[in-house]
Design a protein around this motif. Structure first.
Motif, PDB file in Angstrom:
ATOM      1  N   GLU A 162       0.829  -1.209   0.000  1.00 27.93           N
ATOM      2  CA  GLU A 162       0.000   0.000   0.000  1.00 27.93           C
ATOM      3  C   GLU A 162       0.862   1.257   0.000  1.00 27.93           C
ATOM      4  O   GLU A 162       0.619   2.198  -0.767  1.00 27.93           O
ATOM      5  CB  GLU A 162      -0.918  -0.016   1.221  1.00 27.93           C
ATOM      6  N   LEU A 163       1.894   1.291   0.857  1.00 25.15           N
ATOM      7  CA  LEU A 163       2.784   2.448   0.912  1.00 25.15           C
ATOM      8  C   LEU A 163       3.606   2.571  -0.364  1.00 25.15           C
ATOM      9  O   LEU A 163       3.857   3.682  -0.844  1.00 25.15           O
ATOM     10  CB  LEU A 163       3.711   2.332   2.126  1.00 25.15           C
ATOM     11  N   THR A 219      13.114   4.008   2.819  1.00 30.07           N
ATOM     12  CA  THR A 219      11.973   4.906   2.912  1.00 30.07           C
ATOM     13  C   THR A 219      10.757   4.202   3.495  1.00 30.07           C
ATOM     14  O   THR A 219      10.031   4.763   4.329  1.00 30.07           O
ATOM     15  CB  THR A 219      11.622   5.463   1.522  1.00 30.07           C
ATOM     16  N   LEU A 220      10.524   2.973   3.097  1.00 29.96           N
ATOM     17  CA  LEU A 220       9.379   2.218   3.603  1.00 29.96           C
ATOM     18  C   LEU A 220       9.507   1.944   5.093  1.00 29.96           C
ATOM     19  O   LEU A 220       8.508   1.980   5.825  1.00 29.96           O
ATOM     20  CB  LEU A 220       9.226   0.913   2.826  1.00 29.96           C
ATOM     21  N   VAL A 221      10.717   1.671   5.570  1.00 33.93           N
ATOM     22  CA  VAL A 221      10.918   1.470   7.004  1.00 33.93           C
ATOM     23  C   VAL A 221      10.535   2.726   7.779  1.00 33.93           C
ATOM     24  O   VAL A 221       9.874   2.662   8.826  1.00 33.93           O
ATOM     25  CB  VAL A 221      12.383   1.078   7.291  1.00 33.93           C
ATOM     26  N   SER A 222      10.917   3.901   7.266  1.00 37.19           N
ATOM     27  CA  SER A 222      10.569   5.166   7.924  1.00 37.19           C
ATOM     28  C   SER A 222       9.063   5.417   7.881  1.00 37.19           C
ATOM     29  O   SER A 222       8.472   5.877   8.869  1.00 37.19           O
ATOM     30  CB  SER A 222      11.313   6.328   7.259  1.00 37.19           C
ATOM     31  N   SER A 272       7.404   3.209  10.348  1.00 39.18           N
ATOM     32  CA  SER A 272       7.682   3.674  11.705  1.00 39.18           C
ATOM     33  C   SER A 272       6.753   4.813  12.099  1.00 39.18           C
ATOM     34  O   SER A 272       6.298   4.884  13.244  1.00 39.18           O
ATOM     35  CB  SER A 272       9.136   4.112  11.821  1.00 39.18           C
ATOM     36  N   GLU A 273       6.469   5.728  11.140  1.00 35.33           N
ATOM     37  CA  GLU A 273       5.561   6.841  11.432  1.00 35.33           C
ATOM     38  C   GLU A 273       4.142   6.353  11.695  1.00 35.33           C
ATOM     39  O   GLU A 273       3.357   7.038  12.344  1.00 35.33           O
ATOM     40  CB  GLU A 273       5.565   7.846  10.275  1.00 35.33           C
ATOM     41  N   GLU A 274       3.791   5.169  11.194  1.00 38.57           N
ATOM     42  CA  GLU A 274       2.487   4.592  11.451  1.00 38.57           C
ATOM     43  C   GLU A 274       2.499   3.651  12.659  1.00 38.57           C
ATOM     44  O   GLU A 274       1.533   2.932  12.911  1.00 38.57           O
ATOM     45  CB  GLU A 274       1.989   3.839  10.218  1.00 38.57           C
ATOM     46  N   GLY A 275       3.611   3.643  13.372  1.00 41.02           N
ATOM     47  CA  GLY A 275       3.706   2.822  14.573  1.00 41.02           C
ATOM     48  C   GLY A 275       4.021   1.361  14.322  1.00 41.02           C
ATOM     49  O   GLY A 275       3.785   0.510  15.179  1.00 41.02           O
ATOM     50  N   ILE A 276       4.574   1.045  13.149  1.00 40.26           N
ATOM     51  CA  ILE A 276       4.892  -0.343  12.792  1.00 40.26           C
ATOM     52  C   ILE A 276       6.407  -0.492  12.746  1.00 40.26           C
ATOM     53  O   ILE A 276       7.085   0.200  11.997  1.00 40.26           O
ATOM     54  CB  ILE A 276       4.279  -0.718  11.428  1.00 40.26           C
ATOM     55  N   LYS A 277       6.942  -1.392  13.546  1.00 44.02           N
ATOM     56  CA  LYS A 277       8.380  -1.632  13.573  1.00 44.02           C
ATOM     57  C   LYS A 277       8.741  -2.784  12.642  1.00 44.02           C
ATOM     58  O   LYS A 277       8.194  -3.878  12.762  1.00 44.02           O
ATOM     59  CB  LYS A 277       8.830  -1.941  14.999  1.00 44.02           C
ATOM     60  N   ALA A 278       9.650  -2.522  11.728  1.00 45.93           N
ATOM     61  CA  ALA A 278      10.116  -3.547  10.790  1.00 45.93           C
ATOM     62  C   ALA A 278      11.534  -3.201  10.364  1.00 45.93           C
ATOM     63  O   ALA A 278      11.830  -2.035  10.073  1.00 45.93           O
ATOM     64  CB  ALA A 278       9.198  -3.647   9.580  1.00 45.93           C
ATOM     65  N   PRO A 331       9.218  10.420   4.018  1.00 42.90           N
ATOM     66  CA  PRO A 331      10.298  10.612   5.003  1.00 42.90           C
ATOM     67  C   PRO A 331      11.493  11.333   4.390  1.00 42.90           C
ATOM     68  O   PRO A 331      11.765  11.180   3.198  1.00 42.90           O
ATOM     69  CB  PRO A 331      10.669   9.186   5.414  1.00 42.90           C
ATOM     70  N   HIS A 332      12.208  12.083   5.224  1.00 43.41           N
ATOM     71  CA  HIS A 332      13.392  12.800   4.783  1.00 43.41           C
ATOM     72  C   HIS A 332      14.562  12.447   5.685  1.00 43.41           C
ATOM     73  O   HIS A 332      14.435  12.482   6.912  1.00 43.41           O
ATOM     74  CB  HIS A 332      13.154  14.316   4.824  1.00 43.41           C
ATOM     75  N   GLN A 333      15.686  12.141   5.104  1.00 42.29           N
ATOM     76  CA  GLN A 333      16.877  11.822   5.897  1.00 42.29           C
ATOM     77  C   GLN A 333      17.325  13.021   6.725  1.00 42.29           C
ATOM     78  O   GLN A 333      17.852  12.865   7.828  1.00 42.29           O
ATOM     79  CB  GLN A 333      18.007  11.363   4.980  1.00 42.29           C
ATOM     80  N   ALA A 334      17.104  14.238   6.193  1.00 42.99           N
ATOM     81  CA  ALA A 334      17.478  15.444   6.939  1.00 42.99           C
ATOM     82  C   ALA A 334      16.653  15.597   8.209  1.00 42.99           C
ATOM     83  O   ALA A 334      17.063  16.315   9.129  1.00 42.99           O
ATOM     84  CB  ALA A 334      17.314  16.679   6.055  1.00 42.99           C
ATOM     85  N   ASN A 335      15.484  14.940   8.273  1.00 41.53           N
ATOM     86  CA  ASN A 335      14.610  15.005   9.447  1.00 41.53           C
ATOM     87  C   ASN A 335      14.640  13.719  10.266  1.00 41.53           C
ATOM     88  O   ASN A 335      13.688  13.428  10.993  1.00 41.53           O
ATOM     89  CB  ASN A 335      13.161  15.280   9.013  1.00 41.53           C
ATOM     90  N   ASP A 336      15.716  12.945  10.129  1.00 36.97           N
ATOM     91  CA  ASP A 336      15.816  11.660  10.833  1.00 36.97           C
ATOM     92  C   ASP A 336      14.668  10.722  10.475  1.00 36.97           C
ATOM     93  O   ASP A 336      14.137  10.012  11.333  1.00 36.97           O
ATOM     94  CB  ASP A 336      15.852  11.872  12.350  1.00 36.97           C
ATOM     95  N   GLY A 337      14.277  10.716   9.207  1.00 39.58           N
ATOM     96  CA  GLY A 337      13.246   9.806   8.742  1.00 39.58           C
ATOM     97  C   GLY A 337      11.829  10.308   8.930  1.00 39.58           C
ATOM     98  O   GLY A 337      10.874   9.570   8.648  1.00 39.58           O
ATOM     99  N   LEU A 338      11.648  11.548   9.374  1.00 41.57           N
ATOM    100  CA  LEU A 338      10.312  12.111   9.551  1.00 41.57           C
ATOM    101  C   LEU A 338       9.923  12.945   8.335  1.00 41.57           C
ATOM    102  O   LEU A 338      10.775  13.480   7.626  1.00 41.57           O
ATOM    103  CB  LEU A 338      10.253  12.996  10.798  1.00 41.57           C
TER     104      LEU A 338
END
Length: 271
Positions: free
Chosen positions: A34-35, A47-50, A53-59, A248-255
């Protein structure tokens, strides 16, 4: 008899019959697809890992990469490009930014630039204003003419959306639109300090170059758009929704840019 026919050990056959599907892995694979589709095939494993993570899923990245391989998901990769180097500054508008792209607070340094997009039977021009703190798009404008009015509308949108801030530096290349008297008067009216890259040196405005590369390789169809109205709607969705709020942006630590600014507000107590 079938095991003997296909040269398969009977113990393997019975173990396979007792094996249960991993429901959590199936759900994760569905979320990754989906992402990945939401990014139009541009998101890689990092990018998918980030995004997960923002959706509360750890992988982990290895697991995501393995699922992508199983689902035959391959992200788009931009081609290499050779950039020119130059050192000529404008004496009246020097390069004040000096590639200091790390900014501690919002509305301190904005960057701007113009790119072109094919729509219908002609080129359409896009001007964007980017806040360097979170890499958030704060203003943009689309037109069939790459004139001063185009960049002025993008700046006006940024200035109004960000609450008419003070002590802002605006950085761009040495394009005639940004060096025109009309645009410099607009900057003076907003009390914005102007900075310009060295001539022909795109590295001095690297965040804008990165934004346009992402837009063109990740989002815009290879054949362009059928109409300018279609281009405006789709690009608006990318800049203000996907790029600002989900990517996600690397400059924002994946946020994403919006989440990075929200994090600053929660830490500093800014309302």
């Amino acid at each position: 008899m079938l095991c003997e026919l296909f040269n398969v050990a009977s113990s393997c056959y019975y173990e396979f019959k007792q094996r249960k599907p991993d429901a959590s892995r199936i759900r994760l694979a569905s979320q990754i697809k989906e992402l990945f589709n939401m990014s139009r095939g541009s998101a890689g494993s990092r990018t998918l890992v980030s995004m997960l993570s923002e959706e509360g899923i750890k992988a982990g990245r290895f697991k995501v990469r393995q699922i992508m391989r199983e689902a035959d998901l391959m992200s788009k990769q931009p081609g290499s490009h050779r950039y020119r180097h130059a050192k000529v500054e404008r004496p009246d508008i020097p390069n004040l930014l000096k590639r200091e792209f790390s900014v501690s607070t919002p509305n301190r340094v904005w960057c701007g630039d113009i790119t072109y997009i094919w729509s219908g039977s002609k080129w359409t021009y896009l001007a964007v204003v980017l806040d360097l703190f979170s890499r958030r798009v704060v203003g943009w404008s689309l037109s069939d003419k790459p004139d001063t009015e185009l960049v002025s509308k993008a700046l006006e949108m940024a200035w109004e959306q960000r609450g008419c801030p003070k002590n802002v530096m605006f950085h761009s290349d040495q394009g005639c639109q940004y060096s025109s008297r009309k645009y410099r008067q607009r900057l003076w009216r907003y009390r914005i300090t102007q900075s310009m890259s060295r001539r022909g040196n795109c590295w001095d405005n690297a965040p804008m170059e990165r934004l346009f590369r992402s837009l063109k390789t990740e989002w815009i169809p290879a054949t362009g758009y059928l109409t300018q109205a279609q281009a405006k709607k789709d690009i608006s969705h990318y800049l203000m929704s996907y790029y600002n709020r989900q990517r996600p942006h690397q400059a924002n630590d994946g946020l994403s840019p919006v989440n990075a600014e929200n994090r600053l507000k929660s830490v500093s107590g800014i309302c």
